[in-house]
Design a protein around this motif. Structure first.
Motif, PDB file in Angstrom:
ATOM      1  N   LYS A  88     -77.381   0.158   3.537  1.00 59.11           N
ATOM      2  CA  LYS A  88     -78.272  -0.951   3.893  1.00 59.11           C
ATOM      3  C   LYS A  88     -78.088  -1.976   2.640  1.00 59.11           C
ATOM      4  O   LYS A  88     -77.930  -1.449   1.561  1.00 59.11           O
ATOM      5  N   PRO A  89     -77.686  -3.187   2.862  1.00 57.19           N
ATOM      6  CA  PRO A  89     -78.807  -4.141   2.242  1.00 57.19           C
ATOM      7  C   PRO A  89     -79.325  -4.640   3.636  1.00 57.19           C
ATOM      8  O   PRO A  89     -80.446  -5.152   3.575  1.00 57.19           O
ATOM      9  N   VAL A  90     -78.657  -4.571   4.811  1.00 58.97           N
ATOM     10  CA  VAL A  90     -79.119  -4.938   5.895  1.00 58.97           C
ATOM     11  C   VAL A  90     -80.450  -4.095   6.024  1.00 58.97           C
ATOM     12  O   VAL A  90     -80.454  -2.872   5.882  1.00 58.97           O
ATOM     13  N   ARG A  91     -81.506  -4.654   7.001  1.00 61.12           N
ATOM     14  CA  ARG A  91     -82.625  -3.595   7.274  1.00 61.12           C
ATOM     15  C   ARG A  91     -82.437  -3.011   8.267  1.00 61.12           C
ATOM     16  O   ARG A  91     -83.059  -1.846   8.509  1.00 61.12           O
ATOM     17  N   PHE A  92     -81.671  -3.286   9.451  1.00 56.69           N
ATOM     18  CA  PHE A  92     -81.460  -2.694  10.645  1.00 56.69           C
ATOM     19  C   PHE A  92     -79.875  -2.394  11.021  1.00 56.69           C
ATOM     20  O   PHE A  92     -79.478  -3.329  11.190  1.00 56.69           O
ATOM     21  N   LEU A  93     -79.999  -1.301  11.466  1.00 61.25           N
ATOM     22  CA  LEU A  93     -78.480  -0.881  12.164  1.00 61.25           C
ATOM     23  C   LEU A  93     -78.581  -0.403  13.307  1.00 61.25           C
ATOM     24  O   LEU A  93     -79.473   0.345  13.721  1.00 61.25           O
ATOM     25  N   SER A  94     -77.611  -0.915  14.322  1.00 64.55           N
ATOM     26  CA  SER A  94     -77.718  -0.457  15.457  1.00 64.55           C
ATOM     27  C   SER A  94     -76.196  -0.177  15.764  1.00 64.55           C
ATOM     28  O   SER A  94     -75.197  -0.524  15.179  1.00 64.55           O
ATOM     29  N   THR A  95     -76.022   0.808  16.935  1.00 62.98           N
ATOM     30  CA  THR A  95     -74.538   1.143  17.142  1.00 62.98           C
ATOM     31  C   THR A  95     -74.520   1.360  18.944  1.00 62.98           C
ATOM     32  O   THR A  95     -75.399   1.490  19.505  1.00 62.98           O
ATOM     33  N   SER A  96     -73.108   1.712  19.594  1.00 64.22           N
ATOM     34  CA  SER A  96     -72.917   1.936  20.690  1.00 64.22           C
ATOM     35  C   SER A  96     -72.452   3.465  20.756  1.00 64.22           C
ATOM     36  O   SER A  96     -71.510   3.800  19.860  1.00 64.22           O
ATOM     37  N   VAL A  97     -72.815   4.017  21.846  1.00 63.72           N
ATOM     38  CA  VAL A  97     -72.199   5.264  22.271  1.00 63.72           C
ATOM     39  C   VAL A  97     -72.085   5.297  23.524  1.00 63.72           C
ATOM     40  O   VAL A  97     -72.453   4.631  24.278  1.00 63.72           O
ATOM     41  N   HIS A  98     -71.076   6.558  23.967  1.00 59.60           N
ATOM     42  CA  HIS A  98     -70.668   6.662  25.503  1.00 59.60           C
ATOM     43  C   HIS A  98     -70.840   7.944  25.992  1.00 59.60           C
ATOM     44  O   HIS A  98     -70.609   8.339  26.901  1.00 59.60           O
ATOM     45  N   SER A  99     -71.609   8.634  25.022  1.00 58.29           N
ATOM     46  CA  SER A  99     -71.903  10.159  25.469  1.00 58.29           C
ATOM     47  C   SER A  99     -73.269  10.544  24.636  1.00 58.29           C
ATOM     48  O   SER A  99     -73.523  10.094  23.728  1.00 58.29           O
ATOM     49  N   ILE A 100     -74.257  11.501  25.262  1.00 59.58           N
ATOM     50  CA  ILE A 100     -75.236  12.110  24.440  1.00 59.58           C
ATOM     51  C   ILE A 100     -74.708  12.734  23.340  1.00 59.58           C
ATOM     52  O   ILE A 100     -75.510  12.912  22.371  1.00 59.58           O
ATOM     53  N   GLU A 101     -73.559  13.594  23.349  1.00 57.21           N
ATOM     54  CA  GLU A 101     -73.181  14.321  22.054  1.00 57.21           C
ATOM     55  C   GLU A 101     -72.832  13.272  20.887  1.00 57.21           C
ATOM     56  O   GLU A 101     -73.064  13.524  19.751  1.00 57.21           O
ATOM     57  N   ALA A 102     -72.338  11.985  21.199  1.00 59.20           N
ATOM     58  CA  ALA A 102     -71.916  11.056  20.168  1.00 59.20           C
ATOM     59  C   ALA A 102     -73.384  10.486  19.607  1.00 59.20           C
ATOM     60  O   ALA A 102     -73.664  10.499  18.439  1.00 59.20           O
ATOM     61  N   PHE A 103     -74.374  10.569  20.664  1.00 55.91           N
ATOM     62  CA  PHE A 103     -75.847   9.895  19.894  1.00 55.91           C
ATOM     63  C   PHE A 103     -76.039  10.915  19.110  1.00 55.91           C
ATOM     64  O   PHE A 103     -77.023  10.727  18.014  1.00 55.91           O
ATOM     65  N   ASN A 104     -76.327  12.291  19.577  1.00 53.42           N
ATOM     66  CA  ASN A 104     -76.965  13.356  18.921  1.00 53.42           C
ATOM     67  C   ASN A 104     -76.252  13.514  17.375  1.00 53.42           C
ATOM     68  O   ASN A 104     -76.840  14.022  16.549  1.00 53.42           O
TER      69      ASN A 104
END
Length: 195
Positions: A88-104
């Motif tokens: 962070k200097p940014v306060r919020f980060l998001s990303t994209s995933v295409h499987s629950i394994e990647a999310f986990n």
């Protein structure tokens, strides 16, 4: 409920964006993959600065400081290619995933992640799920990152998304492929608020 920009410019786009914010849009992801830095700078400069705190940049992250935008999104490809960028200097980060394994496997750095596609995409032709997302979500172990449904989410299936383990949902084609994006947004918002 999150709205993602149309990847290409559309008629009256800035006015529609302002109307969506006036109707209560909480977060607006700016995804313009083919825009140059100057094109994106011009696009951002047309958005009322009072909404900058609700904007999320997908590309040209170096413009974030100039526009005081503290939310950045990373594609799965960018996240995997540069795993040490997520400070962070940014306060919020998001990303994209295409499987629950990647999310986990995501670190705590990410506030939320899009899992897609949940249904056949409205905006991308032939972009369809290869697995049943509602079965896959049962394998979720990551509770630090919010899980956001993306891909084919519409008025007809928001209830299914919100009652089967997703924390929230994102809209793209449902808004921008609609003859009346504002009305469609309001209907989706009413359904979301009923949960």
């Amino acid at each position: 409920m999150i709205v993602i920009s149309n990847p290409i410019e559309i008629v009256n786009e800035i006015n529609i964006i302002h109307s969506l914010f006036e109707e209560g849009m909480e977060l607006f992801h700016i995804r313009k993959p083919n825009y140059s830095k100057e094109e994106l700078r011009l696009f951002l400069s047309k958005i009322n600065s009072s909404y900058y705190s609700k904007l999320v940049l997908h590309q040209r992250h170096d413009l974030a400081e100039e526009f005081k935008i503290d939310r950045l999104h990373f594609t799965e490809k960018d996240r995997l290619a540069k795993p040490n960028r997520f400070q962070k200097p940014v306060r919020f980060l998001s990303t994209s995933v295409h499987s629950i394994e990647a999310f986990n496997g995501l670190t705590k750095a990410f506030d939320y992640a899009f899992l897609s596609p949940i249904y056949p995409s409205i905006s991308k032709q032939n972009y369809v799920p290869t697995k049943n997302a509602f079965e896959e979500i049962k394998k979720r172990t990551n509770q630090n990152t919010k899980l956001i449904a993306l891909g084919g989410v519409s008025v007809e299936n928001i209830e299914e998304v919100l009652t089967n383990g997703f924390d929230d949902f994102a809209l793209l084609g449902t808004i921008w492929n609609s003859k009346n994006p504002i009305e469609n947004f309001k209907i989706c918002q009413q359904i979301a608020h009923s949960f």
